[in-house]
Design a protein around this motif. Structure first.
Motif, PDB file in Angstrom:
ATOM      1  N   ILE A 176      -8.827  90.575  18.234  1.00 44.59           N
ATOM      2  CA  ILE A 176      -7.980  89.666  17.443  1.00 44.59           C
ATOM      3  C   ILE A 176      -7.538  90.393  16.186  1.00 44.59           C
ATOM      4  O   ILE A 176      -8.377  90.942  15.464  1.00 44.59           O
ATOM      5  N   TYR A 214      -8.624  86.933  11.959  1.00 44.50           N
ATOM      6  CA  TYR A 214      -9.009  85.544  12.139  1.00 44.50           C
ATOM      7  C   TYR A 214      -8.233  84.671  11.159  1.00 44.50           C
ATOM      8  O   TYR A 214      -7.743  85.140  10.144  1.00 44.50           O
ATOM      9  N   TYR A 253     -12.780  78.926  12.255  1.00 41.66           N
ATOM     10  CA  TYR A 253     -11.881  79.175  13.387  1.00 41.66           C
ATOM     11  C   TYR A 253     -12.639  78.964  14.687  1.00 41.66           C
ATOM     12  O   TYR A 253     -13.870  78.906  14.715  1.00 41.66           O
ATOM     13  N   SER A 254     -11.904  78.871  15.738  1.00 42.28           N
ATOM     14  CA  SER A 254     -12.480  78.781  17.081  1.00 42.28           C
ATOM     15  C   SER A 254     -11.760  79.772  17.991  1.00 42.28           C
ATOM     16  O   SER A 254     -10.567  80.029  17.814  1.00 42.28           O
ATOM     17  N   VAL A 255     -12.493  80.300  18.947  1.00 46.01           N
ATOM     18  CA  VAL A 255     -11.934  81.206  19.946  1.00 46.01           C
ATOM     19  C   VAL A 255     -12.413  80.728  21.320  1.00 46.01           C
ATOM     20  O   VAL A 255     -13.554  80.289  21.467  1.00 46.01           O
ATOM     21  N   SER A 262     -16.052  78.661  24.811  1.00 41.10           N
ATOM     22  CA  SER A 262     -15.529  78.669  23.446  1.00 41.10           C
ATOM     23  C   SER A 262     -16.646  79.016  22.475  1.00 41.10           C
ATOM     24  O   SER A 262     -17.837  78.817  22.763  1.00 41.10           O
ATOM     25  N   ASN A 269     -17.141  79.121  17.912  1.00 40.33           N
ATOM     26  CA  ASN A 269     -16.483  78.959  16.624  1.00 40.33           C
ATOM     27  C   ASN A 269     -17.134  79.861  15.584  1.00 40.33           C
ATOM     28  O   ASN A 269     -18.094  80.579  15.874  1.00 40.33           O
ATOM     29  N   ASN A 307     -19.342  86.875  19.771  1.00 39.42           N
ATOM     30  CA  ASN A 307     -18.342  87.489  18.900  1.00 39.42           C
ATOM     31  C   ASN A 307     -18.970  88.523  18.004  1.00 39.42           C
ATOM     32  O   ASN A 307     -20.168  88.459  17.680  1.00 39.42           O
ATOM     33  N   THR A 336      -7.091  81.573  20.150  1.00 36.24           N
ATOM     34  CA  THR A 336      -7.764  81.211  18.919  1.00 36.24           C
ATOM     35  C   THR A 336      -6.972  80.150  18.159  1.00 36.24           C
ATOM     36  O   THR A 336      -5.754  80.024  18.320  1.00 36.24           O
ATOM     37  N   TYR A 356      -5.623  75.222  20.323  1.00 35.27           N
ATOM     38  CA  TYR A 356      -5.381  76.645  20.070  1.00 35.27           C
ATOM     39  C   TYR A 356      -3.902  76.963  19.894  1.00 35.27           C
ATOM     40  O   TYR A 356      -3.047  76.336  20.546  1.00 35.27           O
TER      41      TYR A 356
END
Length: 125
Positions: A23, A26, A31-33, A49, A51, A70, A96, A112
């Motif tokens: 990414i 961010y 945030y969330s992915v 998912s 976050n 992550n 994201t 997203y």
């Protein structure tokens, strides 16, 4: 925000792959992915998912086989996929969005706003 997926390929049933999502940056703040996938002839669906607090969520179809993680230092989110089967064959997308997605929304596309181009995973039986 730009996302680039990698790590897809062809693997035999029972095998493993690790997908990466780089990414560019961010979102400021929480945030969330998530990882989504689209199998041939099926709709795109969320499967995992995470976050910015490290909270994770999984679809039933991948629970216990896939792990999302992550590395904030590398701006990269991973999807470790084990015990792959033919039903996992799909194009996998990373996405994201700003904010910590509630569990009820974390696997829905509406949360997203930025998407990668996808990486293909093919599992042969």
């Amino acid at each position: 925000v730009k996302l680039v997926e990698s790590g897809g390929g062809s693997v035999q049933a029972g095998g493993s792959l690790r997908l990466s999502c780089k990414i560019s940056r961010y979102f400021y703040g929480p945030y969330s992915v998530a990882w989504f996938r689209r199998a041939p002839g099926k709709d795109r669906g969320g499967i995992a998912s995470i976050n910015s607090d490290g909270e994770v969520n999984y679809a039933d179809s991948v629970m216990g086989r896939f792990t999302i993680s992550n590395d904030d230092a590398k701006n990269t989110v991973y999807l470790q996929m084990n015990s792959l089967n033919a039903e996992d064959t799909a194009m996998y997308y990373c996405t994201t969005g700003a904010g910590r997605a509630p569990l009820t929304l974390s696997l829905g596309a509406a949360w997203y706003t930025a998407w990668g181009q996808g990486t293909q995973v093919t599992v042969s039986s």
